[in-house]
Design a protein around this motif. Structure first.
Motif, short mmCIF file in Angstrom:
data_model
loop_
_atom_site.label_atom_id
_atom_site.label_comp_id
_atom_site.label_asym_id
_atom_site.label_seq_id
_atom_site.Cartn_x
_atom_site.Cartn_y
_atom_site.Cartn_z
N TYR A 10 -0.08 -2.41 25.68
CA TYR A 10 -0.18 -1.19 26.47
C TYR A 10 0.69 -1.33 27.70
O TYR A 10 0.75 -2.38 28.33
CB TYR A 10 -1.64 -0.95 26.86
CG TYR A 10 -2.47 -0.48 25.70
CD1 TYR A 10 -2.92 0.83 25.65
CD2 TYR A 10 -2.79 -1.33 24.65
CE1 TYR A 10 -3.67 1.28 24.57
CE2 TYR A 10 -3.53 -0.89 23.57
CZ TYR A 10 -3.97 0.42 23.53
OH TYR A 10 -4.71 0.85 22.47
N ARG A 11 1.39 -0.28 28.06
CA ARG A 11 2.25 -0.28 29.24
C ARG A 11 1.43 -0.03 30.50
O ARG A 11 1.66 -0.63 31.54
CB ARG A 11 3.33 0.76 29.10
CG ARG A 11 4.27 0.47 27.96
CD ARG A 11 5.35 1.54 27.88
NE ARG A 11 6.12 1.43 26.68
CZ ARG A 11 7.14 0.58 26.52
NH1 ARG A 11 7.47 -0.23 27.48
NH2 ARG A 11 7.80 0.56 25.39
N SER A 12 0.47 0.86 30.41
CA SER A 12 -0.44 1.13 31.51
C SER A 12 -1.65 1.86 30.95
O SER A 12 -1.58 2.48 29.90
CB SER A 12 0.22 1.97 32.60
OG SER A 12 0.51 3.26 32.11
N ARG A 14 -4.13 4.61 32.30
CA ARG A 14 -4.42 5.56 33.37
C ARG A 14 -5.88 5.97 33.42
O ARG A 14 -6.40 6.31 34.47
CB ARG A 14 -3.54 6.81 33.22
CG ARG A 14 -2.06 6.54 33.46
CD ARG A 14 -1.21 7.78 33.28
NE ARG A 14 -1.29 8.36 31.95
CZ ARG A 14 -0.61 7.92 30.89
NH1 ARG A 14 0.19 6.89 31.01
NH2 ARG A 14 -0.73 8.50 29.71
N LEU A 51 3.55 -7.57 31.16
CA LEU A 51 2.59 -6.76 31.91
C LEU A 51 1.18 -7.28 31.67
O LEU A 51 0.83 -7.64 30.55
CB LEU A 51 2.68 -5.30 31.47
CG LEU A 51 4.02 -4.61 31.68
CD1 LEU A 51 3.99 -3.22 31.08
CD2 LEU A 51 4.36 -4.56 33.15
N GLU A 53 -1.61 -6.04 30.94
CA GLU A 53 -2.32 -4.89 30.36
C GLU A 53 -2.87 -5.28 28.99
O GLU A 53 -2.53 -6.32 28.43
CB GLU A 53 -1.37 -3.69 30.23
CG GLU A 53 -0.95 -3.08 31.54
CD GLU A 53 -2.08 -2.38 32.30
OE1 GLU A 53 -3.19 -2.19 31.75
OE2 GLU A 53 -1.85 -2.03 33.46
N ARG A 77 2.20 3.45 22.53
CA ARG A 77 2.15 2.06 22.99
C ARG A 77 3.48 1.40 22.67
O ARG A 77 4.29 1.95 21.94
CB ARG A 77 1.05 1.29 22.25
CG ARG A 77 -0.32 1.87 22.39
CD ARG A 77 -1.17 1.38 21.23
NE ARG A 77 -0.67 1.99 20.00
CZ ARG A 77 -1.43 2.56 19.09
NH1 ARG A 77 -2.70 2.58 19.23
NH2 ARG A 77 -0.91 3.10 18.02
#
Length: 86
Positions: A10-12, A14, A51, A53, A77
């Motif tokens: 996952y990049r981020s 939210r 990252l 994440e 993703r």
């Protein structure tokens, strides 16, 4: 036939609550598509620009099975499907 591995980074995230709701549906769907969860959660350690994440790793019987499982989903993703080496 070599097994295949689905590696999703996952990049981020939210909305953690929305992700949790998604996981409750996606987990059983991926298992029904032949996937077996090997790891999921936050990394124990991050190196070289990675990252911190969520990561998900599944094993499938084949690349074709992993691709079919992915093509039936709608998430965004950084996802890789890799053929096993043995």
């Amino acid at each position: 036939m070599a097994k295949a591995y689905w590696i999703s980074a996952y990049r981020s995230i939210r909305d953690p609550q929305a992700l949790a709701a998604y996981a409750r549906l996606a987990g059983p769907a991926l298992e029904a598509a032949g996937g077996r969860f090997l790891a999921r959660g936050l990394p124990a350690r991050v190196y070289e620009g990675g990252l911190n994440e969520r990561i998900v790793v599944l094993e499938f019987a084949s690349v074709a099975q992993a691709i079919a499982a992915h093509d039936s989903s709608g998430a965004d993703r950084d996802l890789r499907i890799v053929e096993g080496s043995g």
